[in-house]
Design a protein around this motif. Structure first.
Motif, PDB file in Angstrom:
ATOM      1  N   VAL A   1      -3.111  -0.993  -2.647  1.00 46.56           N
ATOM      2  CA  VAL A   1      -3.346   0.269  -3.336  1.00 46.56           C
ATOM      3  C   VAL A   1      -1.984   0.861  -3.668  1.00 46.56           C
ATOM      4  O   VAL A   1      -1.219   1.166  -2.762  1.00 46.56           O
ATOM      5  CB  VAL A   1      -4.153   1.262  -2.470  1.00 46.56           C
ATOM      6  CG1 VAL A   1      -4.393   2.554  -3.212  1.00 46.56           C
ATOM      7  CG2 VAL A   1      -5.462   0.653  -1.994  1.00 46.56           C
TER       8      VAL A   1
ATOM      9  N   LEU B   1       0.847  -1.183   0.000  1.00 52.17           N
ATOM     10  CA  LEU B   1       0.000   0.000   0.000  1.00 52.17           C
ATOM     11  C   LEU B   1       0.883   1.233   0.000  1.00 52.17           C
ATOM     12  O   LEU B   1       1.791   1.354   0.824  1.00 52.17           O
ATOM     13  CB  LEU B   1      -0.893   0.008   1.248  1.00 52.17           C
ATOM     14  CG  LEU B   1      -1.781   1.233   1.389  1.00 52.17           C
ATOM     15  CD1 LEU B   1      -3.207   0.817   1.679  1.00 52.17           C
ATOM     16  CD2 LEU B   1      -1.268   2.144   2.470  1.00 52.17           C
TER      17      LEU B   1
ATOM     18  N   CYS C   1      -3.744   6.780  -0.784  1.00 52.20           N
ATOM     19  CA  CYS C   1      -4.913   6.813   0.097  1.00 52.20           C
ATOM     20  C   CYS C   1      -5.132   8.202   0.675  1.00 52.20           C
ATOM     21  O   CYS C   1      -5.907   8.376   1.610  1.00 52.20           O
ATOM     22  CB  CYS C   1      -4.735   5.814   1.232  1.00 52.20           C
ATOM     23  SG  CYS C   1      -4.607   4.130   0.674  1.00 52.20           S
TER      24      CYS C   1
ATOM     25  N   GLN D   1      -6.759 -12.968   3.261  1.00 53.47           N
ATOM     26  CA  GLN D   1      -6.605 -12.184   2.045  1.00 53.47           C
ATOM     27  C   GLN D   1      -6.944 -10.725   2.329  1.00 53.47           C
ATOM     28  O   GLN D   1      -7.842 -10.422   3.114  1.00 53.47           O
ATOM     29  CB  GLN D   1      -7.506 -12.708   0.940  1.00 53.47           C
ATOM     30  CG  GLN D   1      -6.987 -13.985   0.322  1.00 53.47           C
ATOM     31  CD  GLN D   1      -7.779 -14.335  -0.919  1.00 53.47           C
ATOM     32  OE1 GLN D   1      -9.000 -14.410  -0.871  1.00 53.47           O
ATOM     33  NE2 GLN D   1      -7.069 -14.535  -2.008  1.00 53.47           N
ATOM     34  N   PHE D   2      -6.220  -9.853   1.660  1.00 50.51           N
ATOM     35  CA  PHE D   2      -6.444  -8.414   1.796  1.00 50.51           C
ATOM     36  C   PHE D   2      -7.199  -7.933   0.557  1.00 50.51           C
ATOM     37  O   PHE D   2      -6.608  -7.785  -0.509  1.00 50.51           O
ATOM     38  CB  PHE D   2      -5.112  -7.673   1.909  1.00 50.51           C
ATOM     39  CG  PHE D   2      -4.269  -8.115   3.074  1.00 50.51           C
ATOM     40  CD1 PHE D   2      -4.659  -7.834   4.366  1.00 50.51           C
ATOM     41  CD2 PHE D   2      -3.090  -8.810   2.878  1.00 50.51           C
ATOM     42  CE1 PHE D   2      -3.890  -8.228   5.449  1.00 50.51           C
ATOM     43  CE2 PHE D   2      -2.310  -9.206   3.944  1.00 50.51           C
ATOM     44  CZ  PHE D   2      -2.717  -8.918   5.227  1.00 50.51           C
ATOM     45  N   HIS D   3      -8.476  -7.701   0.710  1.00 50.07           N
ATOM     46  CA  HIS D   3      -9.283  -7.299  -0.442  1.00 50.07           C
ATOM     47  C   HIS D   3      -9.183  -5.809  -0.747  1.00 50.07           C
ATOM     48  O   HIS D   3      -9.297  -5.415  -1.899  1.00 50.07           O
ATOM     49  CB  HIS D   3     -10.747  -7.687  -0.218  1.00 50.07           C
ATOM     50  CG  HIS D   3     -10.946  -9.168  -0.082  1.00 50.07           C
ATOM     51  ND1 HIS D   3     -10.810 -10.031  -1.150  1.00 50.07           N
ATOM     52  CD2 HIS D   3     -11.224  -9.945   0.996  1.00 50.07           C
ATOM     53  CE1 HIS D   3     -11.015 -11.265  -0.744  1.00 50.07           C
ATOM     54  NE2 HIS D   3     -11.263 -11.245   0.559  1.00 50.07           N
ATOM     55  N   HIS D   4      -8.974  -4.989   0.266  1.00 51.31           N
ATOM     56  CA  HIS D   4      -8.992  -3.542   0.060  1.00 51.31           C
ATOM     57  C   HIS D   4      -7.657  -2.874   0.351  1.00 51.31           C
ATOM     58  O   HIS D   4      -7.528  -1.666   0.197  1.00 51.31           O
ATOM     59  CB  HIS D   4     -10.087  -2.903   0.923  1.00 51.31           C
ATOM     60  CG  HIS D   4     -11.429  -3.498   0.675  1.00 51.31           C
ATOM     61  ND1 HIS D   4     -12.137  -3.266  -0.483  1.00 51.31           N
ATOM     62  CD2 HIS D   4     -12.192  -4.349   1.406  1.00 51.31           C
ATOM     63  CE1 HIS D   4     -13.273  -3.932  -0.442  1.00 51.31           C
ATOM     64  NE2 HIS D   4     -13.332  -4.596   0.688  1.00 51.31           N
ATOM     65  N   VAL D   5      -6.679  -3.637   0.774  1.00 48.84           N
ATOM     66  CA  VAL D   5      -5.393  -3.053   1.158  1.00 48.84           C
ATOM     67  C   VAL D   5      -4.496  -2.751  -0.037  1.00 48.84           C
ATOM     68  O   VAL D   5      -3.883  -1.695  -0.083  1.00 48.84           O
ATOM     69  CB  VAL D   5      -4.653  -3.944   2.181  1.00 48.84           C
ATOM     70  CG1 VAL D   5      -3.258  -3.407   2.474  1.00 48.84           C
ATOM     71  CG2 VAL D   5      -5.454  -4.037   3.464  1.00 48.84           C
TER      72      VAL D   5
END
Length: 167
Positions: A160, A129, A134, A154-158
């Motif tokens: 970036v 990330l 962000c 699992q990292f679905h939104h991390v």
């Protein structure tokens, strides 16, 4: 070990139940046995669903590679009791079918050359990330820091990453 405590602040602002940040600033030293016992007791009896930790990155990050070898070794050894405790706490989370997440500087040696390396014996997931992507800013400037996350899920939104276009 709570980093900037931004996660705790965000959870508080959103009225999400969480335990307080554990950090030197708040009177905690997780290298101390008595603090470790108290924290493990909370981990087991309170039922922490997600353990998030952001250990000191200074002895492990990219900049540490230019530190004289003896100094680097000394600084890393100072962190060993803390990192060993974090590894044990993360293993407890795995055994209890709960989650853990460890944040550190991207490409840090902490995941390969500290007690945290043992977490890679169990199933794990990774994510990168870029804080600037962000909206992370400090003193009006985008934060140029890439963070590496390792966790039990699992990292679905991390994940970036920065697309550029700013200083």
């Amino acid at each position: 070990c709570s980093g900037s405590s931004m996660l705790s602040t965000t959870l508080k602002d959103r009225d999400v139940a969480h335990l307080p940040p554990i950090d030197y600033r708040y009177g905690w030293n997780i290298a101390k046995d008595e603090h470790q016992i108290e924290l493990l007791d909370s981990l087991l009896t309170v039922g922490v669903q997600m353990l998030f930790t952001s250990p000191n990155c200074a002895p492990w990050g990219n900049n540490s590679r230019s530190t004289p070898e003896e100094e680097c070794k000394r600084r890393r050894e100072e962190e060993t009791p803390t990192l060993l405790f974090i590894a044990v706490a993360c293993f407890f989370q795995i055994l209890l079918n709960r989650k853990y997440m460890v944040e550190n500087s991207a490409y840090s040696d902490i995941f390969a050359k500290s007690p945290l390396k043992w977490l890679r014996r169990a199933a794990y997931h990774l994510a990168l990330l870029d804080q600037c992507a962000c909206g992370g800013m400090l003193e009006g400037q985008y934060i140029r820091k890439r963070s590496h996350f390792q966790g039990s899920h699992q990292f679905h939104h991390v994940p970036v990453l920065c697309r550029g276009g700013h200083k």
